[in-house]
Design an enzyme around this catalytic site. Structure first.
Site, short mmCIF file in Angstrom:
data_model
loop_
_atom_site.label_atom_id
_atom_site.label_comp_id
_atom_site.label_asym_id
_atom_site.label_seq_id
_atom_site.Cartn_x
_atom_site.Cartn_y
_atom_site.Cartn_z
N ARG A 148 54.38 37.56 38.20
CA ARG A 148 53.11 36.81 38.28
C ARG A 148 52.50 36.63 36.89
O ARG A 148 51.96 35.57 36.56
CB ARG A 148 52.14 37.53 39.22
CG ARG A 148 52.53 37.38 40.68
CD ARG A 148 51.89 38.40 41.57
NE ARG A 148 50.44 38.29 41.61
CZ ARG A 148 49.64 39.24 42.12
NH1 ARG A 148 50.16 40.35 42.60
NH2 ARG A 148 48.35 39.06 42.13
N LYS A 200 38.71 37.42 40.17
CA LYS A 200 38.24 36.13 40.69
C LYS A 200 37.80 36.22 42.15
O LYS A 200 36.73 35.74 42.52
CB LYS A 200 39.36 35.06 40.56
CG LYS A 200 39.91 34.91 39.15
CD LYS A 200 41.02 33.88 39.07
CE LYS A 200 42.26 34.19 39.87
NZ LYS A 200 43.05 35.35 39.39
N ARG A 209 44.60 47.66 44.66
CA ARG A 209 43.88 46.75 45.55
C ARG A 209 44.31 46.96 47.01
O ARG A 209 45.47 47.14 47.31
CB ARG A 209 44.16 45.29 45.16
CG ARG A 209 43.59 44.31 46.20
CD ARG A 209 43.56 42.90 45.72
NE ARG A 209 44.81 42.46 45.14
CZ ARG A 209 44.91 41.39 44.35
NH1 ARG A 209 43.84 40.69 44.05
NH2 ARG A 209 46.08 41.05 43.86
N ARG A 252 46.29 25.74 38.58
CA ARG A 252 47.05 26.78 37.92
C ARG A 252 48.13 26.20 37.02
O ARG A 252 48.90 26.95 36.41
CB ARG A 252 47.75 27.60 38.99
CG ARG A 252 47.42 29.07 38.98
CD ARG A 252 48.09 29.61 40.22
NE ARG A 252 48.19 31.01 40.29
CZ ARG A 252 47.37 31.74 41.03
NH1 ARG A 252 46.34 31.22 41.64
NH2 ARG A 252 47.60 33.02 41.13
P1 AP5 Z 1 40.53 40.57 42.61
O1 AP5 Z 1 39.13 40.12 42.62
O2 AP5 Z 1 41.27 40.62 43.90
O3 AP5 Z 1 41.37 39.76 41.50
P2 AP5 Z 1 41.89 38.26 41.48
O4 AP5 Z 1 41.58 37.69 40.14
O5 AP5 Z 1 41.42 37.52 42.69
O6 AP5 Z 1 43.45 38.54 41.53
P3 AP5 Z 1 44.60 37.91 42.43
O7 AP5 Z 1 45.76 38.86 42.35
O8 AP5 Z 1 44.10 37.52 43.77
O9 AP5 Z 1 44.93 36.66 41.61
P4 AP5 Z 1 46.17 35.85 41.72
O10 AP5 Z 1 45.74 34.68 40.95
O11 AP5 Z 1 47.43 36.47 41.28
O12 AP5 Z 1 46.42 35.69 43.31
P5 AP5 Z 1 46.21 34.50 44.31
O13 AP5 Z 1 45.88 35.06 45.62
O14 AP5 Z 1 45.33 33.46 43.70
O15 AP5 Z 1 40.55 42.01 41.93
C1 AP5 Z 1 41.74 42.78 41.80
C2 AP5 Z 1 41.44 44.26 42.09
O16 AP5 Z 1 40.57 44.75 41.06
C3 AP5 Z 1 40.70 44.51 43.41
O17 AP5 Z 1 41.18 45.69 43.99
C4 AP5 Z 1 39.22 44.65 43.02
O18 AP5 Z 1 38.52 45.53 43.90
C5 AP5 Z 1 39.33 45.24 41.62
N1 AP5 Z 1 38.25 44.78 40.72
C6 AP5 Z 1 37.71 43.54 40.67
N2 AP5 Z 1 36.76 43.46 39.72
C7 AP5 Z 1 36.73 44.71 39.14
C8 AP5 Z 1 35.96 45.26 38.05
N3 AP5 Z 1 35.06 44.52 37.39
N4 AP5 Z 1 36.20 46.55 37.70
C9 AP5 Z 1 37.13 47.28 38.37
N5 AP5 Z 1 37.88 46.81 39.41
C10 AP5 Z 1 37.68 45.53 39.77
O19 AP5 Z 1 47.68 33.86 44.37
C11 AP5 Z 1 48.75 34.55 44.97
C12 AP5 Z 1 50.04 33.73 44.90
O20 AP5 Z 1 49.87 32.49 45.63
C13 AP5 Z 1 50.47 33.28 43.50
O21 AP5 Z 1 51.22 34.29 42.85
C14 AP5 Z 1 51.32 32.06 43.83
O22 AP5 Z 1 52.57 32.42 44.35
C15 AP5 Z 1 50.53 31.41 44.94
N6 AP5 Z 1 49.51 30.46 44.44
C16 AP5 Z 1 48.14 30.60 44.54
N7 AP5 Z 1 47.53 29.55 43.99
C17 AP5 Z 1 48.51 28.73 43.51
C18 AP5 Z 1 48.48 27.50 42.82
N8 AP5 Z 1 47.33 26.90 42.47
N9 AP5 Z 1 49.67 26.94 42.48
C19 AP5 Z 1 50.84 27.52 42.82
N10 AP5 Z 1 50.93 28.70 43.46
C20 AP5 Z 1 49.76 29.30 43.81
MG MG Z 2 42.33 36.67 44.37
#
Ligand code: AP5
Ligand code: MG
Length: 212
Positions: free
Chosen positions: A170, A14, A126, A87
């Site tokens: 997660r 994402k 990552r 979420r």
């Molecule tokens: P990346 O693009 O970083 O993936 P992502 O989907 O953004 O994954 P996240 O881990 O950021 O999602 P998340 O939802 O757990 O975290 P968030 O920060 O939202 O890609 C991942 C890796 O793969 C990278 O190294 C990239 O280079 C590689 N890659 C990408 N595309 C690729 C491809 N096509 N092929 C190969 N490699 C690829 O949330 C973090 C925390 O915040 C949550 O756990 C929670 O505690 C809190 N939080 C956030 N939002 C909420 C909410 N709405 N409600 C409650 N708590 C929340």
């Molecule tokens: Mg992300």
């Protein structure tokens, strides 16, 4: 003015695709994960409330999260990419209400579908820039110079929640609270499935096809 939700498991890509959407279309990026990490880094009141949840891989409680989003939304005009929000069903209902008040709606929900076995390697590999937030991967998307951000030369770091034990927590939260949103947005008839199990370019091509 469009509202586009990126829905998908942790590590499904994402944030990576958001970077392209910002560059190509000039959308605003509302990433709740980034907002939380910035608040923790700046040690704000919100940051102190969120820290224990987010660093353990648990969801931040809805009331705190929704208040943070409402604050953030006050400064945003124009098209928005919603990355990581909503979420939970409760957050989704709240977002519908917030947008309705502004006379806006959700135009597209892009559901990043991916085989779960791929996620651990993506997440543990990552690395992110602590200054500008750009995302890299040790093998799939390495920086030009090892360990340094291409854009500003900062030393890359690993996120506090990117360890194998936190990923399990997660993913459990994703299955319990977030996966039901696929049905929620199918009912709203704005959901498109994106095959996220492909190269970054191939994923981007699918997104462009939906948005054109
Ligand atoms: P990346 O693009 O970083 O993936 P992502 O989907 O953004 O994954 P996240 O881990 O950021 O999602 P998340 O939802 O757990 O975290 P968030 O920060 O939202 O890609 C991942 C890796 O793969 C990278 O190294 C990239 O280079 C590689 N890659 C990408 N595309 C690729 C491809 N096509 N092929 C190969 N490699 C690829 O949330 C973090 C925390 O915040 C949550 O756990 C929670 O505690 C809190 N939080 C956030 N939002 C909420 C909410 N709405 N409600 C409650 N708590 C929340
Ligand atoms: Mg992300």
């Amino acid at each position: 003015m469009k509202n586009i939700i990126l829905l998908g498991a942790p590590g499904s890509g994402k944030g990576t695709q958001s970077e392209h959407l910002i560059q190509e279309y000039g959308f605003h990026h509302l990433s709740t994960g980034d907002i939380i990490r910035k608040n923790i880094h700046d040690n704000t009141e919100y940051g102190q409330l969120c820290k224990k949840y987010s660093e353990e891989g648990k969801l931040v409680p809805d009331d705190i999260m929704i208040a943070m989003v409402e604050d953030h939304l006050k400064n945003l005009q124009g098209s928005i990419i919603w990355d990581g929000f909503p979420r939970t069903i409760n957050q989704a209902q709240k977002l519908d209400q917030l947008l309705a008040k502004l006379g806006r709606k959700i135009n597209h929900t892009l559901y990043f579908e991916i085989d779960e076995s791929k996620l651990i390697a993506r997440i543990t590999g990552r690395r992110i820039c602590p200054k500008c937030g750009k995302t890299y991967h040790l093998t799939a998307l390495p920086p030009k110079q090892e360990g340094l951000c291409d854009l500003d030369g900062s030393a890359l770091i690993q996120r506090a929640d990117d360890s194998v034990d936190k990923i399990t927590v997660r993913l459990a939260a994703y299955h319990k609270d977030t996966a039901p949103l696929v049905d929620y947005y199918l009912h709203q008839q704005n959901l498109t499935v994106i095959d996220a199990d492909m190269t970054g370019h191939a994923v981007w091509d699918q997104i462009v096809a939906v948005l054109k």
